[in-house]
Design a protein around this motif. Structure first.
Motif, PDB file in Angstrom:
ATOM      1  N   GLY A 278       6.718  10.562 -25.881  1.00 24.70           N
ATOM      2  CA  GLY A 278       6.718  12.006 -26.100  1.00 24.70           C
ATOM      3  C   GLY A 278       6.954  12.830 -24.853  1.00 24.70           C
ATOM      4  N   ASP A 279       6.898  12.213 -23.659  1.00 20.36           N
ATOM      5  CA  ASP A 279       7.151  12.956 -22.426  1.00 20.36           C
ATOM      6  C   ASP A 279       8.593  13.453 -22.382  1.00 20.36           C
ATOM      7  OD1 ASP A 279       4.627  12.627 -21.441  1.00 20.36           O
ATOM      8  OD2 ASP A 279       5.134  11.079 -19.977  1.00 20.36           O
ATOM      9  N   SER A 280       8.781  14.601 -21.734  1.00 18.01           N
ATOM     10  CA  SER A 280      10.126  15.105 -21.500  1.00 18.01           C
ATOM     11  C   SER A 280      10.725  14.347 -20.321  1.00 18.01           C
ATOM     12  CB  SER A 280      10.090  16.603 -21.188  1.00 18.01           C
ATOM     13  OG  SER A 280      11.337  17.031 -20.692  1.00 18.01           O
ATOM     14  N   LEU A 281      11.755  13.568 -20.575  1.00 21.91           N
ATOM     15  CA  LEU A 281      12.384  12.757 -19.538  1.00 21.91           C
ATOM     16  C   LEU A 281      12.897  13.637 -18.404  1.00 21.91           C
ATOM     17  CD1 LEU A 281      13.307   9.851 -18.808  1.00 21.91           C
ATOM     18  CD2 LEU A 281      15.465  10.373 -19.946  1.00 21.91           C
ATOM     19  N   THR A 282      13.592  14.708 -18.760  1.00 30.17           N
ATOM     20  CA  THR A 282      14.194  15.574 -17.746  1.00 30.17           C
ATOM     21  C   THR A 282      13.146  16.250 -16.889  1.00 30.17           C
ATOM     22  OG1 THR A 282      16.084  15.993 -19.206  1.00 30.17           O
ATOM     23  CG2 THR A 282      15.764  17.504 -17.355  1.00 30.17           C
ATOM     24  N   SER A 283      12.131  16.846 -17.501  1.00 31.57           N
ATOM     25  CA  SER A 283      11.139  17.595 -16.733  1.00 31.57           C
ATOM     26  C   SER A 283      10.280  16.692 -15.869  1.00 31.57           C
ATOM     27  CB  SER A 283      10.256  18.436 -17.662  1.00 31.57           C
ATOM     28  OG  SER A 283       9.525  17.611 -18.550  1.00 31.57           O
ATOM     29  N   ARG A 284       9.899  15.508 -16.373  1.00 30.88           N
ATOM     30  CA  ARG A 284       9.061  14.600 -15.585  1.00 30.88           C
ATOM     31  C   ARG A 284       9.815  14.063 -14.370  1.00 30.88           C
ATOM     32  NH1 ARG A 284       4.715  11.840 -17.308  1.00 30.88           N
ATOM     33  NH2 ARG A 284       4.657  11.278 -15.092  1.00 30.88           N
ATOM     34  N   ILE A 285      11.083  13.709 -14.576  1.00 31.85           N
ATOM     35  CA  ILE A 285      11.868  13.192 -13.452  1.00 31.85           C
ATOM     36  C   ILE A 285      12.149  14.306 -12.451  1.00 31.85           C
ATOM     37  CG2 ILE A 285      14.134  12.291 -12.812  1.00 31.85           C
ATOM     38  CD1 ILE A 285      14.017  10.490 -15.234  1.00 31.85           C
TER      39      ILE A 285
ATOM     40  N   LYS B 191       0.799  -1.228   0.000  1.00 32.05           N
ATOM     41  CA  LYS B 191       0.000   0.000   0.000  1.00 32.05           C
ATOM     42  C   LYS B 191       0.833   1.281   0.000  1.00 32.05           C
ATOM     43  CE  LYS B 191      -4.099  -2.070   2.109  1.00 32.05           C
ATOM     44  NZ  LYS B 191      -3.583  -3.431   2.271  1.00 32.05           N
ATOM     45  N   HIS B 192       2.040   1.225  -0.572  1.00 28.75           N
ATOM     46  CA  HIS B 192       2.827   2.429  -0.782  1.00 28.75           C
ATOM     47  C   HIS B 192       2.664   2.873  -2.231  1.00 28.75           C
ATOM     48  CE1 HIS B 192       4.644   1.867   3.123  1.00 28.75           C
ATOM     49  NE2 HIS B 192       5.069   0.660   2.778  1.00 28.75           N
ATOM     50  N   HIS B 193       2.656   4.177  -2.437  1.00 28.44           N
ATOM     51  CA  HIS B 193       2.529   4.732  -3.784  1.00 28.44           C
ATOM     52  C   HIS B 193       3.916   5.090  -4.291  1.00 28.44           C
ATOM     53  CE1 HIS B 193       0.957   6.691  -7.227  1.00 28.44           C
ATOM     54  NE2 HIS B 193       1.204   7.911  -6.815  1.00 28.44           N
ATOM     55  N   VAL B 194       4.363   4.423  -5.349  1.00 30.18           N
ATOM     56  CA  VAL B 194       5.731   4.610  -5.843  1.00 30.18           C
ATOM     57  C   VAL B 194       5.725   5.204  -7.249  1.00 30.18           C
ATOM     58  CG1 VAL B 194       6.599   2.707  -4.429  1.00 30.18           C
ATOM     59  CG2 VAL B 194       5.888   2.265  -6.777  1.00 30.18           C
ATOM     60  N   TRP B 195       6.836   5.847  -7.576  1.00 27.68           N
ATOM     61  CA  TRP B 195       7.014   6.423  -8.911  1.00 27.68           C
ATOM     62  C   TRP B 195       8.235   5.759  -9.541  1.00 27.68           C
ATOM     63  CZ3 TRP B 195      10.027   8.810 -12.490  1.00 27.68           C
ATOM     64  CH2 TRP B 195       9.398   9.548 -13.494  1.00 27.68           C
ATOM     65  N   VAL B 196       7.997   5.006 -10.601  1.00 27.04           N
ATOM     66  CA  VAL B 196       9.074   4.365 -11.370  1.00 27.04           C
ATOM     67  C   VAL B 196       8.964   4.874 -12.799  1.00 27.04           C
ATOM     68  CG1 VAL B 196      10.085   2.184 -12.137  1.00 27.04           C
ATOM     69  CG2 VAL B 196       8.960   2.316  -9.900  1.00 27.04           C
ATOM     70  N   ASP B 197      10.050   5.354 -13.365  1.00 27.87           N
ATOM     71  CA  ASP B 197       9.989   6.014 -14.671  1.00 27.87           C
ATOM     72  C   ASP B 197       9.335   5.136 -15.738  1.00 27.87           C
ATOM     73  OD1 ASP B 197      12.086   4.226 -14.820  1.00 27.87           O
ATOM     74  OD2 ASP B 197      13.617   5.711 -15.311  1.00 27.87           O
ATOM     75  N   ARG B 198       9.667   3.854 -15.770  1.00 28.96           N
ATOM     76  CA  ARG B 198       9.100   2.989 -16.817  1.00 28.96           C
ATOM     77  C   ARG B 198       7.589   2.834 -16.692  1.00 28.96           C
ATOM     78  NH1 ARG B 198      13.304   0.821 -14.962  1.00 28.96           N
ATOM     79  NH2 ARG B 198      12.262  -0.804 -13.737  1.00 28.96           N
ATOM     80  N   TRP B 199       7.085   3.002 -15.472  1.00 28.91           N
ATOM     81  CA  TRP B 199       5.649   2.887 -15.256  1.00 28.91           C
ATOM     82  C   TRP B 199       4.908   4.173 -15.584  1.00 28.91           C
ATOM     83  CZ3 TRP B 199       4.856   0.049  -9.889  1.00 28.91           C
ATOM     84  CH2 TRP B 199       5.499  -1.190  -9.937  1.00 28.91           C
ATOM     85  N   GLU B 200       5.589   5.296 -15.439  1.00 24.93           N
ATOM     86  CA  GLU B 200       4.906   6.590 -15.499  1.00 24.93           C
ATOM     87  C   GLU B 200       5.107   7.356 -16.803  1.00 24.93           C
ATOM     88  OE1 GLU B 200       2.882   7.394 -13.187  1.00 24.93           O
ATOM     89  OE2 GLU B 200       3.419   5.907 -11.661  1.00 24.93           O
ATOM     90  N   LEU B 201       6.273   7.209 -17.441  1.00 25.30           N
ATOM     91  CA  LEU B 201       6.569   8.000 -18.627  1.00 25.30           C
ATOM     92  C   LEU B 201       5.832   7.465 -19.846  1.00 25.30           C
ATOM     93  CD1 LEU B 201      10.402   8.542 -18.134  1.00 25.30           C
ATOM     94  CD2 LEU B 201       8.576  10.213 -17.780  1.00 25.30           C
ATOM     95  N   LYS B 202       5.319   8.389 -20.651  1.00 21.04           N
ATOM     96  CA  LYS B 202       4.607   8.019 -21.869  1.00 21.04           C
ATOM     97  C   LYS B 202       5.370   8.540 -23.081  1.00 21.04           C
ATOM     98  CE  LYS B 202       0.075   8.216 -19.605  1.00 21.04           C
ATOM     99  NZ  LYS B 202       0.610   8.526 -18.298  1.00 21.04           N
TER     100      LYS B 202
ATOM    101  N   CYS C 194      22.223   8.884 -12.111  1.00 18.34           N
ATOM    102  CA  CYS C 194      21.876   8.524 -10.727  1.00 18.34           C
ATOM    103  C   CYS C 194      22.536   9.467  -9.733  1.00 18.34           C
ATOM    104  CB  CYS C 194      22.278   7.083 -10.428  1.00 18.34           C
ATOM    105  SG  CYS C 194      21.292   5.838 -11.302  1.00 18.34           S
ATOM    106  N   LYS C 195      23.765   9.897 -10.044  1.00 13.97           N
ATOM    107  CA  LYS C 195      24.442  10.852  -9.162  1.00 13.97           C
ATOM    108  C   LYS C 195      23.671  12.164  -9.095  1.00 13.97           C
ATOM    109  CE  LYS C 195      29.110   9.019 -10.001  1.00 13.97           C
ATOM    110  NZ  LYS C 195      30.428   9.285 -10.632  1.00 13.97           N
ATOM    111  N   ARG C 196      23.128  12.596 -10.251  1.00 17.91           N
ATOM    112  CA  ARG C 196      22.333  13.832 -10.260  1.00 17.91           C
ATOM    113  C   ARG C 196      21.084  13.690  -9.400  1.00 17.91           C
ATOM    114  NH1 ARG C 196      21.485  16.015 -16.276  1.00 17.91           N
ATOM    115  NH2 ARG C 196      23.060  14.689 -17.210  1.00 17.91           N
ATOM    116  N   GLU C 197      20.412  12.541  -9.514  1.00 20.18           N
ATOM    117  CA  GLU C 197      19.203  12.313  -8.717  1.00 20.18           C
ATOM    118  C   GLU C 197      19.535  12.293  -7.230  1.00 20.18           C
ATOM    119  OE1 GLU C 197      16.671   9.741 -12.045  1.00 20.18           O
ATOM    120  OE2 GLU C 197      17.627   8.713 -10.356  1.00 20.18           O
ATOM    121  N   LEU C 198      20.660  11.659  -6.867  1.00 19.00           N
ATOM    122  CA  LEU C 198      21.084  11.633  -5.473  1.00 19.00           C
ATOM    123  C   LEU C 198      21.387  13.040  -4.967  1.00 19.00           C
ATOM    124  CD1 LEU C 198      22.035  10.324  -2.850  1.00 19.00           C
ATOM    125  CD2 LEU C 198      24.239   9.842  -3.959  1.00 19.00           C
ATOM    126  N   ASN C 199      22.090  13.824  -5.755  1.00 17.03           N
ATOM    127  CA  ASN C 199      22.412  15.195  -5.349  1.00 17.03           C
ATOM    128  C   ASN C 199      21.152  16.021  -5.144  1.00 17.03           C
ATOM    129  OD1 ASN C 199      25.159  14.717  -5.401  1.00 17.03           O
ATOM    130  ND2 ASN C 199      25.429  15.446  -7.505  1.00 17.03           N
TER     131      ASN C 199
END
Length: 287
Positions: free
Chosen positions: A39-46, A26-37, A70-75
């Motif tokens: 034409g979506d902008s990868l950078t802006s959505r993440i 019952k946790h709500h998670v965000w995984v890029d492969r599940w959420e991105l469609k 991954c380093k950018r996401e961690l930072n």
């Protein structure tokens, strides 16, 4: 708000399995492969998800610690921790990798050592921030404890037929009584089948949130304020339409504790608003 999972795509099998287990818990998670469609902008959505997430699970592996992305996401997560003065980044180790310097003083979930213990640590750590089914709301003069549940199988002789249920208890140290109330949802066969289809896809909470939002829209127009005179259980009932289906709403309420000799006003519509705002904050708003 969802839990963002930062990872290298080389670890996608592990991440997909972990994400599915978290959804079941019952946790709500965000995984890029599940959420991105397409034409979506990868950078802006993440970036949007990193900024708006309740927490960031950082999957640490040989692949991820070498990944510049991954380093950018961690930072980004560490900057949020400094700005918000709150625990945002939660490290998850899945192989024998080098732990980044700024994560070495953090407790981490170690799947490389004990997968069951590691998952239980993540589950318990996320429960306080990402469980849309229970919480406590602090009001100016009292507290409201809340829980949401649903029927897990078609109705039978053991059930009175309700499909969804929100339960609230209002209490305070200064009061010698409490108010117990339940918002129960009853559904015809077609609506019940729609719910169980959603449940098979792990979307029962989103389904409940959408029904609650429809109830909230009605109560915005006609507030539900009731006067309690004694200890006897009472209820109000009405119909609500949502997702092309019709649901019956029964709101049960009663006073428990010491008889004060006076009436008590209970704002049942405020319960719905509190629950709806909370569920939206955890799983996202909108139908």
């Amino acid at each position: 708000m969802p839990i963002f999972i930062s990872h290298s795509h080389q670890d996608k099998d592990f991440v997909d399995n972990l994400a599915k287990m978290l959804v079941v818990a019952k946790h709500h998670v965000w995984v890029d492969r599940w959420e991105l469609k397409l034409g979506d902008s990868l950078t802006s959505r993440i970036q949007e998800s990193l900024t708006g997430s309740s927490a960031i699970l950082v999957i640490l592996s040989k692949s991820s610690v070498a990944s510049e992305w991954c380093k950018r996401e961690l930072n980004a997560g560490l900057i949020r921790e400094l700005e918000e003065k709150n625990t945002i980044v939660m490290p998850v180790v899945i192989d024998d990798c080098s732990i980044p310097l700024f994560l070495r003083d953090k407790l981490y979930a170690n799947f490389n050592k004990d997968p069951d213990e590691a998952f239980n640590l993540i589950d318990s750590s996320l429960a306080r921030i990402s469980n849309p089914t229970m919480s406590r709301f602090l009001q100016p003069e009292h507290k409201t404890d809340y829980a949401f549940d649903w029927r897990s199988a078609p109705a039978n002789e053991l059930h009175d037929g309700w499909l969804l249920r929100w339960t609230f208890i209002d209490h305070a140290d200064s009061m010698e009584f409490s108010i117990l109330s339940e918002c129960r949802i009853y559904a015809p066969k077609d609506a019940e089948e729609a719910f169980f289809r959603a449940a098979r896809n792990g979307r029962q909470i989103e389904f409940g949130r959408d029904v609650l939002a429809a109830i909230g829209a009605i109560l915005d127009r006609k507030p539900l304020v009731e006067n309690i005179e004694d200890n006897l259980p009472k209820f109000v009932a009405f119909q609500v339409k949502c997702m092309g289906q019709s649901f019956a709403v029964q709101y049960n309420y009663r006073r428990l504790g010491v008889d004060q000799g006076t009436d008590t006003i209970v704002y049942l519509d405020n319960h719905v608003k509190l629950a709806m705002d909370y569920m939206n904050s955890v799983i996202g708003g909108g139908q």
